[in-house]
Write an enzyme that holds these catalytic residues in place. Structure first.
Site, short mmCIF file in Angstrom:
data_model
loop_
_atom_site.label_atom_id
_atom_site.label_comp_id
_atom_site.label_asym_id
_atom_site.label_seq_id
_atom_site.Cartn_x
_atom_site.Cartn_y
_atom_site.Cartn_z
CG ASP A 114 9.46 0.68 2.55
OD1 ASP A 114 9.32 -0.55 2.40
OD2 ASP A 114 8.66 1.52 2.13
CG ASP A 172 5.23 -3.77 -0.90
OD1 ASP A 172 4.08 -4.25 -0.87
OD2 ASP A 172 5.61 -2.98 -1.78
#
Length: 394
Positions: A114, A172
């Site tokens: 991330d 994601d």
């Protein structure tokens, strides 16, 4: 009598939400100004701390925060930069710069996929407004950290760190590729681009079902690249269509097309957009249930964060498609913006811990962040407002 009447009028003004009523003109400038005012309230809630806002606990009436390592840490400064750019508010800009200092250490964080969210949404925003060598260097170091998680055999960047025989990739992760595409543009080093394309291609091949719904997670065998299992992740079930996952899909492949101009990415973005907009369980107001196959529909929670991501994605996708689809996606996004900006989903000024939107869903299976404001919902909503403004200023 006049004093009493004035008092009643004042109460009505102060208690009225700062979102749009159905009868009001869609005034994007006003919405951005009101969002900026709301984030000034959030600044006061933070009191110059070293914490990053995650959500708001309405029962305890306090912000829920994290340190810089939380995957959402880049969204708060990123939103500040969007709002500062749109409104000229220097207080918000300065607050964004303050948060960058707290995030700077994460450029070397190789323990998370991330880092794209964390660093590109924040430093990327600062660099967009006022490019600086120091921002560029941080972003390039962040890209180097991200590609350290790439496995040539699997053809993907690892998402979650599990056991040595596991290699989990979630949808994601498509969003983090933007950092890599940018890095090749800035440096001329094709390594970042090639890894991003390989990841996008592997995800395209394995994550999507025939109807263009997708699996949240896939666990690969890291030694030979075979699929060990599909994972429900934050969705209702392995075979269900988790709403925010679908949103990551349409946004991710629209972004991938922007950088590569590869038509297979555009085709997938269109197909996922059509799945979302035409799904029989999509509500009339286009704010999806947290999973398109969730039990109890229509008596289950919506996910405002998924709507915000969809909205921003469609406002980019509408620029790349034929006229009929362009009109469809633009109108759908405009409707989403109007709905999200209404009192049903927009908090009253000075409430909600400074967050603009309400009623997002983080992770229902884990029982965390359920029906709350979320920092990434605000980020993509504000990005959508800015994109809408740019489209209409031309």
């Amino acid at each position: 009598m006049k004093k009493k009447l004035f008092g009643i009028m004042l109460i009505l003004v102060l208690s009225f939400p700062f979102g749009l009523n159905a009868e009001q003109k869609f005034d994007v400038e006003r919405l951005l100004k009101n969002a900026a005012d709301q984030y000034l309230c959030m600044m006061k809630e933070l009191h110059g701390s070293d914490k990053f806002p995650k959500t708001y606990n309405k029962y305890m009436e306090r912000l829920v925060t994290s340190n810089s390592k939380w995957w959402c840490s880049g969204f708060y400064p990123g939103t500040l930069f969007y709002l500062a750019e749109a409104t000229g508010n220097t207080e918000l800009y300065d607050e964004g710069l303050r948060m960058l200092k707290l995030l700077e250490q994460e450029q070397y964080n190789t323990g998370t996929h991330d880092i794209g969210f964390m660093m590109y949404c924040s430093y990327g925003g600062a660099n967009r407004i006022k490019p600086r060598l120091e921002y560029k260097n941080v972003l390039i170091n962040s890209a180097k950290s991200l590609i350290s998680r790439f496995n040539q055999t699997v053809g993907c960047i690892r998402s979650h760190d599990r056991g040595p025989d596991d290699f989990v990739v979630i949808i994601d992760n498509m969003m983090n590729l933007e950092l890599l595409f940018w890095a090749t543009q800035e440096t001329g080093d094709s390594t970042y681009y090639n890894i991003a394309v390989r990841h996008a291609d592997t995800t395209l091949k394995n994550h999507f079902r025939a109807d263009n719904s997708l699996y949240h997670g896939i666990n690969y065998n890291p030694s030979d690249g075979t699929i060990k299992e599909y994972q429900a992740g934050q969705g209702y079930a392995e075979t269900s269509a988790w709403a925010r996952g679908q949103a990551w899909g349409v946004y991710g492949y629209t972004m991938a097309y922007r950088f590569t101009k590869n038509l297979k990415y555009l085709d997938k973005a269109i197909k996922v957009a059509e799945f979302i907009l035409n799904h029989p369980n999509m509500p009339e107001d286009l704010v999806p249930y947290w999973d398109f196959n969730a039990p109890g529909i229509p008596n289950t929670l919506r996910d405002v964060s998924a709507a915000a991501i969809n909205c921003s994605a469609l406002l980019e996708l509408c620029k790349y498609v034929p006229a009929d689809l362009s009109d469809k996606y633009y109108k759908a996004a405009e409707k989403m913006l109007r709905v999200l900006s209404s009192p049903e989903y927009t908090a009253q000024l000075g409430t909600n811990g400074g967050f603009v939107l309400e009623h997002s869903v983080g992770n229902i299976p884990a029982g965390t962040e359920v029906d709350v404001p979320l920092t990434y919902a605000d980020y993509y909503y504000i990005e959508a407002l800015c994109r809408y403004k740019m489209l209409n200023d031309k």
